[in-house]
Design an enzyme around this catalytic site. Structure first.
Site, PDB file in Angstrom:
ATOM      1  N   ILE A  73       0.843  -1.196   0.000  1.00  7.61           N
ATOM      2  CA  ILE A  73       0.000   0.000   0.000  1.00  7.61           C
ATOM      3  C   ILE A  73       0.887   1.258   0.000  1.00  7.61           C
ATOM      4  O   ILE A  73       0.558   2.269  -0.608  1.00  7.61           O
ATOM      5  CB  ILE A  73      -0.934   0.011   1.244  1.00  7.61           C
ATOM      6  CG1 ILE A  73      -1.747  -1.298   1.349  1.00  7.61           C
ATOM      7  CG2 ILE A  73      -1.847   1.233   1.242  1.00  7.61           C
ATOM      8  CD1 ILE A  73      -2.768  -1.534   0.286  1.00  7.61           C
ATOM      9  N   ASN A 101      -1.338   4.807  14.862  1.00  4.64           N
ATOM     10  CA  ASN A 101      -0.087   4.317  14.290  1.00  4.64           C
ATOM     11  C   ASN A 101       0.564   5.458  13.508  1.00  4.64           C
ATOM     12  O   ASN A 101      -0.066   6.068  12.648  1.00  4.64           O
ATOM     13  CB  ASN A 101      -0.396   3.109  13.387  1.00  4.64           C
ATOM     14  CG  ASN A 101       0.845   2.502  12.773  1.00  4.64           C
ATOM     15  OD1 ASN A 101       1.535   3.143  11.990  1.00  4.64           O
ATOM     16  ND2 ASN A 101       1.125   1.267  13.118  1.00  4.64           N
ATOM     17  N   CYS A 132       7.594  -0.595   8.244  1.00  4.56           N
ATOM     18  CA  CYS A 132       6.854  -0.751   6.981  1.00  4.56           C
ATOM     19  C   CYS A 132       7.817  -1.102   5.855  1.00  4.56           C
ATOM     20  O   CYS A 132       8.727  -0.333   5.552  1.00  4.56           O
ATOM     21  CB  CYS A 132       6.089   0.515   6.629  1.00  4.56           C
ATOM     22  SG  CYS A 132       5.210   0.318   5.062  1.00  4.56           S
ATOM     23  N   ILE A 194       4.302  -8.926  15.052  1.00  7.34           N
ATOM     24  CA  ILE A 194       5.252  -8.425  14.068  1.00  7.34           C
ATOM     25  C   ILE A 194       4.548  -7.663  12.934  1.00  7.34           C
ATOM     26  O   ILE A 194       3.343  -7.838  12.726  1.00  7.34           O
ATOM     27  CB  ILE A 194       6.048  -9.597  13.426  1.00  7.34           C
ATOM     28  CG1 ILE A 194       5.083 -10.639  12.849  1.00  7.34           C
ATOM     29  CG2 ILE A 194       7.010 -10.218  14.390  1.00  7.34           C
ATOM     30  CD1 ILE A 194       5.751 -11.788  12.088  1.00  7.34           C
ATOM     31  N   ASN A 195       5.345  -6.879  12.208  1.00  6.08           N
ATOM     32  CA  ASN A 195       4.881  -6.334  10.941  1.00  6.08           C
ATOM     33  C   ASN A 195       5.097  -7.420   9.866  1.00  6.08           C
ATOM     34  O   ASN A 195       5.481  -8.539  10.186  1.00  6.08           O
ATOM     35  CB  ASN A 195       5.632  -5.033  10.615  1.00  6.08           C
ATOM     36  CG  ASN A 195       4.777  -4.087   9.773  1.00  6.08           C
ATOM     37  OD1 ASN A 195       4.061  -4.522   8.873  1.00  6.08           O
ATOM     38  ND2 ASN A 195       4.855  -2.796  10.059  1.00  6.08           N
ATOM     39  N   THR A 196       4.875  -7.077   8.628  1.00  9.57           N
ATOM     40  CA  THR A 196       4.913  -8.077   7.545  1.00  9.57           C
ATOM     41  C   THR A 196       6.348  -8.412   7.099  1.00  9.57           C
ATOM     42  O   THR A 196       7.289  -7.681   7.417  1.00  9.57           O
ATOM     43  CB  THR A 196       4.142  -7.527   6.332  1.00  9.57           C
ATOM     44  OG1 THR A 196       4.707  -6.256   5.991  1.00  9.57           O
ATOM     45  CG2 THR A 196       2.675  -7.353   6.644  1.00  9.57           C
ATOM     46  N   GLY A 220      -0.940 -12.637   7.194  1.00  9.72           N
ATOM     47  CA  GLY A 220      -1.968 -13.676   7.200  1.00  9.72           C
ATOM     48  C   GLY A 220      -1.460 -14.976   7.806  1.00  9.72           C
ATOM     49  O   GLY A 220      -0.328 -15.059   8.276  1.00  9.72           O
ATOM     50  N   GLY A 250       0.145 -11.365  13.784  1.00  8.38           N
ATOM     51  CA  GLY A 250       0.711 -12.071  12.635  1.00  8.38           C
ATOM     52  C   GLY A 250      -0.092 -13.329  12.392  1.00  8.38           C
ATOM     53  O   GLY A 250       0.122 -14.343  13.047  1.00  8.38           O
TER      54      GLY A 250
END
Ligand SMILES: Cc1cc2nc3c(=O)[nH]c(=O)nc-3n(C[C@H](O)[C@H](O)[C@H](O)COP(=O)(O)O)c2cc1C
Length: 310
Positions: A73, A101, A132, A194-196, A220, A250
């Site tokens: 995004i 955020n 990010c 966690i982030n991705t 996911g 997560g």
């Protein structure tokens, strides 16, 4: 199940339950309100806000994968001013603890957003997005070097007033505990993880990446076992000793997923990608946690945090 108490303490806040929505998957305020009563949540985390509005990356910026999705995004958002004018009045009526955020390209940009929002009563805390993977400047670059993490955490904490500061960690580092420790040393009240994961999907006809950004962040169910492991690692190596709560996320889809994170060491959990598949999943997860606590005769859910047996 109505009366089963699953309230938790989180960095000095008292939450009705340990379930949050994760940043970027629930809008800025009441976007999920058609699907369930948002006031049932323990906490709500807004999409990343930057000082100025951002268009984000070009399309396509989302692609589904086996057991997950990739997003690039690129922090598209309405910007600080519109957020204050249009969203804060809605958030003021929210029962869950609201975390905004914050993202940015420079430390000064993070500071500007935190300073301005520190006066807003509707906000309980900030989640510092230094993880990010989808922006060229800022984002993850702040979250991979311990010195940078200390510097940005300390600077934002200094202007945050009475707001709780949770620092959101990327899994794309050699040792996540080193980064967590840096955040804690600089005054983080909590850790979000966690982030991705940076990842890629290729179209074999065109032999090009599917996403215009080439790469995106994998989220996911596919990432859940890694997230559980990293939460347990950070709990054992940093958070337990420092008495800093972890917001674990997560791949959470069900109450059992959420409970796994809590046993691993999370004080609370956030649901992200699954909001797109089942927009009322948070409500079901809250009910499922109550059911589990009732069956296991757990009267204080925070006592389940970090109870992993060897
Ligand atoms: C479409 C999408 C947008 C996201 N946007 C943000 C964001 O703006 N800021 C942020 O810190 N994390 C963002 N995330 C990351 C999630 O908050 C979460 O950390 C991650 O997706 C892992 O949780 P999940 O597997 O339950 O989705 C985004 C995730 C997705 C899928």
């Amino acid at each position: 199940m109505e009366n089963t108490d699953i309230s938790v303490g989180f960095a000095g806040l008292k939450l009705a339950n340990p379930v949050f929505t994760a940043s970027g998957t629930c809008g800025y305020a009441d976007e999920l309100a058609d699907f369930f009563d948002i006031n049932l949540l323990g906490g709500f985390i807004t999409k990343s806000i930057t000082a100025s509005p951002k268009k984000g990356n070009p399309d396509p910026r989302i692609v589904e994968t086996d057991s997950g999705m990739l997003n690039a995004i690129g922090l598209a958002n309405i910007g600080l001013q519109r957020f204050i004018e249009e969203k804060i009045p809605i958030l003021e009526k929210f029962k869950p603890a609201v975390f905004v955020n914050i993202a940015g390209q420079t430390i000064d940009e993070y500071i500007a957003v935190a300073e301005k929002l520190s006066k807003e009563k509707a906000i309980a805390g900030f989640e510092l997005n230094i993880s990010c993977p989808n922006v060229k400047k800022g984002g993850i670059t702040f979250g991979t070097e311990p010195e940078q993490v200390e510097q940005i955490t300390r600077a934002v904490k200094a202007v945050s007033g009475d707001k709780i500061l949770t620092v959101k960690l990327t899994p794309s580092v050699t040792d996540i505990s080193e980064i967590a420790q840096a955040a804690v040393n600089a005054g983080a009240d909590a850790l979000s993880l966690i982030n991705t994961f940076t990842a890629m999907v290729i179209d074999i006809e065109t032999q090009k990446p599917v996403l215009a950004n080439r790469t995106g962040g994998l989220s996911g169910p596919a990432i859940k076992p890694i997230a559980v492991y990293l939460v347990n690692k950070v709990y054992n190596e940093v958070a337990k000793k420092a008495k800093v709560p972890i917001l674990g996320m997560g791949g959470i889809r069900t109450a059992s997923d959420a409970i796994e994170f809590i046993i691993a060491g999370a004080a609370a959990v956030a649901v992200g990608t699954w909001n797109f598949i089942e927009p009322d999943s948070c409500e079901k997860i809250i009910e499922g946690i109550k059911q589990y606590c009732k069956e296991k005769k757990i009267s204080i859910i925070s006592e389940l945090t970090g109870t992993l047996k060897s």
